[in-house]
Design a protein around this motif. Structure first.
Motif, PDB file in Angstrom:
ATOM      1  N   UNK A 299       0.825  -1.206   0.000  1.00 49.80           N
ATOM      2  CA  UNK A 299       0.000   0.000   0.000  1.00 49.80           C
ATOM      3  C   UNK A 299       0.861   1.257   0.000  1.00 49.80           C
ATOM      4  N   UNK A 300       1.956   1.227   0.729  1.00 49.55           N
ATOM      5  CA  UNK A 300       2.867   2.376   0.769  1.00 49.55           C
ATOM      6  C   UNK A 300       3.562   2.570  -0.568  1.00 49.55           C
ATOM      7  N   UNK A 301       3.979   1.482  -1.192  1.00 50.26           N
ATOM      8  CA  UNK A 301       4.663   1.577  -2.488  1.00 50.26           C
ATOM      9  C   UNK A 301       3.747   2.174  -3.551  1.00 50.26           C
ATOM     10  N   UNK A 302       2.475   1.828  -3.500  1.00 54.92           N
ATOM     11  CA  UNK A 302       1.513   2.353  -4.473  1.00 54.92           C
ATOM     12  C   UNK A 302       0.934   3.704  -4.043  1.00 54.92           C
ATOM     13  N   UNK A 303       1.411   4.182  -2.891  1.00 56.92           N
ATOM     14  CA  UNK A 303       0.922   5.459  -2.345  1.00 56.92           C
ATOM     15  C   UNK A 303      -0.600   5.457  -2.189  1.00 56.92           C
ATOM     16  N   UNK A 304      -1.105   4.306  -1.771  1.00 56.58           N
ATOM     17  CA  UNK A 304      -2.525   4.177  -1.468  1.00 56.58           C
ATOM     18  C   UNK A 304      -2.733   4.611  -0.015  1.00 56.58           C
ATOM     19  N   UNK A 309      -9.526   5.350   1.539  1.00 56.67           N
ATOM     20  CA  UNK A 309     -10.477   4.269   1.811  1.00 56.67           C
ATOM     21  C   UNK A 309     -10.824   4.163   3.302  1.00 56.67           C
ATOM     22  N   UNK A 310      -9.800   4.213   4.186  1.00 59.08           N
ATOM     23  CA  UNK A 310     -10.044   4.014   5.617  1.00 59.08           C
ATOM     24  C   UNK A 310     -10.759   5.191   6.259  1.00 59.08           C
ATOM     25  N   UNK A 311     -10.676   6.359   5.644  1.00 55.24           N
ATOM     26  CA  UNK A 311     -11.374   7.531   6.183  1.00 55.24           C
ATOM     27  C   UNK A 311     -12.861   7.237   6.329  1.00 55.24           C
ATOM     28  N   UNK A 312     -13.440   6.613   5.313  1.00 57.06           N
ATOM     29  CA  UNK A 312     -14.863   6.288   5.364  1.00 57.06           C
ATOM     30  C   UNK A 312     -15.130   5.168   6.355  1.00 57.06           C
ATOM     31  N   UNK A 313     -14.258   4.140   6.370  1.00 54.66           N
ATOM     32  CA  UNK A 313     -14.445   3.039   7.308  1.00 54.66           C
ATOM     33  C   UNK A 313     -14.585   3.563   8.739  1.00 54.66           C
ATOM     34  N   UNK A 314     -13.625   4.416   9.122  1.00 51.86           N
ATOM     35  CA  UNK A 314     -13.516   4.863  10.510  1.00 51.86           C
ATOM     36  C   UNK A 314     -14.527   5.946  10.861  1.00 51.86           C
ATOM     37  N   UNK A 348     -11.063  -2.963  10.995  1.00 47.27           N
ATOM     38  CA  UNK A 348     -10.614  -2.388   9.718  1.00 47.27           C
ATOM     39  C   UNK A 348      -9.314  -3.032   9.266  1.00 47.27           C
ATOM     40  N   UNK A 349      -8.458  -3.334  10.214  1.00 45.77           N
ATOM     41  CA  UNK A 349      -7.200  -4.014   9.883  1.00 45.77           C
ATOM     42  C   UNK A 349      -7.495  -5.415   9.342  1.00 45.77           C
ATOM     43  N   UNK A 350      -8.437  -6.106   9.962  1.00 46.90           N
ATOM     44  CA  UNK A 350      -8.817  -7.442   9.486  1.00 46.90           C
ATOM     45  C   UNK A 350      -9.399  -7.378   8.080  1.00 46.90           C
ATOM     46  N   UNK A 351     -10.134  -6.315   7.768  1.00 44.02           N
ATOM     47  CA  UNK A 351     -10.713  -6.150   6.441  1.00 44.02           C
ATOM     48  C   UNK A 351      -9.612  -6.015   5.392  1.00 44.02           C
ATOM     49  N   UNK A 352      -8.563  -5.289   5.713  1.00 44.14           N
ATOM     50  CA  UNK A 352      -7.454  -5.116   4.776  1.00 44.14           C
ATOM     51  C   UNK A 352      -6.688  -6.419   4.580  1.00 44.14           C
ATOM     52  N   UNK A 353      -6.481  -7.142   5.676  1.00 43.58           N
ATOM     53  CA  UNK A 353      -5.753  -8.415   5.584  1.00 43.58           C
ATOM     54  C   UNK A 353      -6.562  -9.425   4.773  1.00 43.58           C
ATOM     55  N   UNK A 364      -2.363  -0.026  -8.827  1.00 42.75           N
ATOM     56  CA  UNK A 364      -2.991   1.048  -8.054  1.00 42.75           C
ATOM     57  C   UNK A 364      -4.479   1.223  -8.365  1.00 42.75           C
ATOM     58  N   UNK A 365      -4.866   1.372  -9.651  1.00 42.93           N
ATOM     59  CA  UNK A 365      -6.298   1.594  -9.931  1.00 42.93           C
ATOM     60  C   UNK A 365      -7.182   0.446  -9.456  1.00 42.93           C
ATOM     61  N   UNK A 366      -6.710  -0.793  -9.654  1.00 46.62           N
ATOM     62  CA  UNK A 366      -7.503  -1.952  -9.243  1.00 46.62           C
ATOM     63  C   UNK A 366      -7.645  -2.019  -7.735  1.00 46.62           C
ATOM     64  N   UNK A 367      -6.537  -1.768  -7.025  1.00 51.51           N
ATOM     65  CA  UNK A 367      -6.586  -1.802  -5.570  1.00 51.51           C
ATOM     66  C   UNK A 367      -7.435  -0.664  -5.004  1.00 51.51           C
ATOM     67  N   UNK A 368      -7.377   0.486  -5.661  1.00 48.64           N
ATOM     68  CA  UNK A 368      -8.195   1.607  -5.213  1.00 48.64           C
ATOM     69  C   UNK A 368      -9.681   1.234  -5.277  1.00 48.64           C
ATOM     70  N   UNK A 369     -10.078   0.650  -6.390  1.00 48.13           N
ATOM     71  CA  UNK A 369     -11.469   0.234  -6.551  1.00 48.13           C
ATOM     72  C   UNK A 369     -11.816  -0.874  -5.565  1.00 48.13           C
ATOM     73  N   UNK A 370     -10.890  -1.779  -5.354  1.00 47.15           N
ATOM     74  CA  UNK A 370     -11.122  -2.904  -4.449  1.00 47.15           C
ATOM     75  C   UNK A 370     -11.380  -2.423  -3.033  1.00 47.15           C
ATOM     76  N   UNK A 371     -10.581  -1.464  -2.566  1.00 48.02           N
ATOM     77  CA  UNK A 371     -10.696  -0.984  -1.197  1.00 48.02           C
ATOM     78  C   UNK A 371     -11.912  -0.091  -0.988  1.00 48.02           C
ATOM     79  N   UNK A 372     -12.363   0.547  -2.043  1.00 42.22           N
ATOM     80  CA  UNK A 372     -13.515   1.432  -1.919  1.00 42.22           C
ATOM     81  C   UNK A 372     -14.836   0.710  -2.175  1.00 42.22           C
ATOM     82  N   UNK A 373     -14.810  -0.332  -3.003  1.00 40.20           N
ATOM     83  CA  UNK A 373     -16.022  -1.097  -3.290  1.00 40.20           C
ATOM     84  C   UNK A 373     -15.692  -2.571  -3.117  1.00 40.20           C
ATOM     85  N   UNK A 374     -15.805  -3.048  -1.888  1.00 38.53           N
ATOM     86  CA  UNK A 374     -15.399  -4.432  -1.618  1.00 38.53           C
ATOM     87  C   UNK A 374     -16.396  -5.122  -0.690  1.00 38.53           C
ATOM     88  N   UNK A 375     -17.671  -4.898  -0.949  1.00 38.11           N
ATOM     89  CA  UNK A 375     -18.704  -5.437  -0.078  1.00 38.11           C
ATOM     90  C   UNK A 375     -18.686  -6.969  -0.043  1.00 38.11           C
TER      91      UNK A 375
END
Length: 387
Positions: A299-304, A309-314, A348-353, A364-375
């Motif tokens: 996540x850090x390498x992709x500057x995600x 994403x976590x702003x909304x979670x929390x 939230x940490x468990x959701x990411x794992x 990056x684009x795929x992960x961005x979509x995954x983290x924002x829409x991952x119901x």
């Protein structure tokens, strides 16, 4: 069935004592409240510090608070110059009229409130769109709002009147000018209820409007409707008639108490402080580094950044990541957390794992979509951990 009856008995014993033992109640609620029995409503009111611990004080306290809320409705949802707000039934003088430039005038405050009300109305109308509940008429509408003899206009009507209708000018091949409205009528977007009825979303709208009026330093911020929704839904679906009839007032005070704990998450000036949402996102990423260094590094390498994403979670307490019935179960555990809100960060940490295998292989684009829409993944997590 035996296990369910055992839990009902445990809740009955804890809530049936003269003084509620909060440690025992938190432990029970963390594993889930039996919703059909009404124990969830009572438990949430205790966990949100609305009801006192002494059971013999509940009735007098609720009566006092509900009367106070009724007073808020009378004082804050009024139109300048109405008989409700004019004790002497006198006409509005030239000192206070709609064109009065004085910012302290009643009409000036009325128009300013309408600007905020438009956003509240928009958010409440689309609350939980997958669930028709909020579009249905409430069983106990607010008499002050639906009584035609009162001169207090509903907030919905205020919005319909204050939103200007824009029009598009066009000419056809004969050179005839046509005026086309670009704003849909209310009945085209939402079903219209009969006279004397009001939808559940209108009740939520009124609660948020009064809260914003009482908290001018914070006002209304988009997303507060998602925090209030689960509370109101729980109280209005309680089997107890008294709870359903007074769900609006009880929801207001429980929402106010919860917001007192999380209001820093909605305050932009606190984003980089040790107490705001920025601090919670730092704790989340630190936990992810400890539990799954590879996922955190990707996540850090992709500057995600967690702001994506976590702003909304929390901020919204996961109310947007799961269907409402699942949110209620999650909040049983979340509100039971004495170390607010450590359980939220852990989940939230468990959701990411849970998403790590996809995060590690995708761009990056795929992960961005995954983290924002991952119901799908998060629902899987819910089934695995809460059922």
């Amino acid at each position: 069935m035996t296990a369910y009856r055992t839990r009902l008995k445990q809740f009955s014993e804890v809530l049936g004592t003269d003084v509620v033992d909060m440690d025992k109640l938190r432990k029970l609620c963390f594993s889930g409240c039996p919703c059909e029995s009404g124990y969830r409503s009572i438990s949430w009111k205790l966990l949100l510090n609305y009801l006192p611990l002494k059971k013999n004080e509940w009735d007098s306290w609720k009566e006092k608070q509900r009367a106070l809320y009724s007073q808020f409705v009378h004082e804050m949802i009024v139109k300048p110059g109405s008989t409700v707000n004019n004790k002497n039934n006198a006409d509005v003088t030239m000192e206070d009229h709609p064109l009065n430039p004085n910012p302290d005038s009643e009409w000036g405050a009325y128009f300013k409130d309408n600007e905020m009300l438009v956003q509240i109305d928009k958010d409440c109308r689309r609350l939980c769109p997958d669930l028709f509940f909020f579009q249905r008429p409430t069983e106990y509408p607010c008499e002050e709002m639906v009584n035609a003899s009162n001169k207090v206009e509903t907030l919905r009507k205020r919005v319909e009147q204050c939103v200007l209708q824009s029009e598009t000018v066009s000419r056809n091949w004969l050179g005839i000018t046509n005026m086309m409205s670009s704003r849909k009528k209310a009945h085209e977007e939402y079903s219209v209820l009969s006279e004397g009825e009001e939808a559940h979303w209108e009740v939520v709208e009124r609660i948020l409007f009064i809260y914003a009026k009482l908290n001018p330093g914070l006002g209304y911020i988009q997303g507060m409707n998602e925090i209030l929704g689960p509370i109101y839904y729980t109280f209005v679906n309680d089997p107890d008639v008294d709870c359903r009839r007074c769900a609006e007032a009880d929801s207001f005070f429980c929402f106010t108490n919860l917001m007192s704990e999380i209001r820093d998450n909605f305050n932009k000036t606190m984003d980089d402080s040790d107490f705001g949402i920025g601090s919670m996102m730092k704790q989340l990423m630190q936990m992810l580094k400890e539990k799954d260094p590879a996922c955190a590094r990707k996540l850090e390498e992709q500057e995600l950044k967690p702001q994506y994403y976590a702003f909304r979670y929390l901020t919204l307490l996961l109310s947007q990541e799961f269907p409402l019935p699942d949110v209620l179960r999650i909040w049983d555990s979340l509100l039971s957390d004495e170390k607010r809100f450590q359980f939220l960060i852990t989940m939230c940490c468990a959701m990411l794992i849970l998403l790590r295998s996809d995060i590690l292989k995708d761009d990056f684009p795929t992960n961005m979509k995954l983290l924002q829409v991952s119901h799908f993944f998060f629902n899987f997590l819910f089934q695995k951990c809460f059922r």
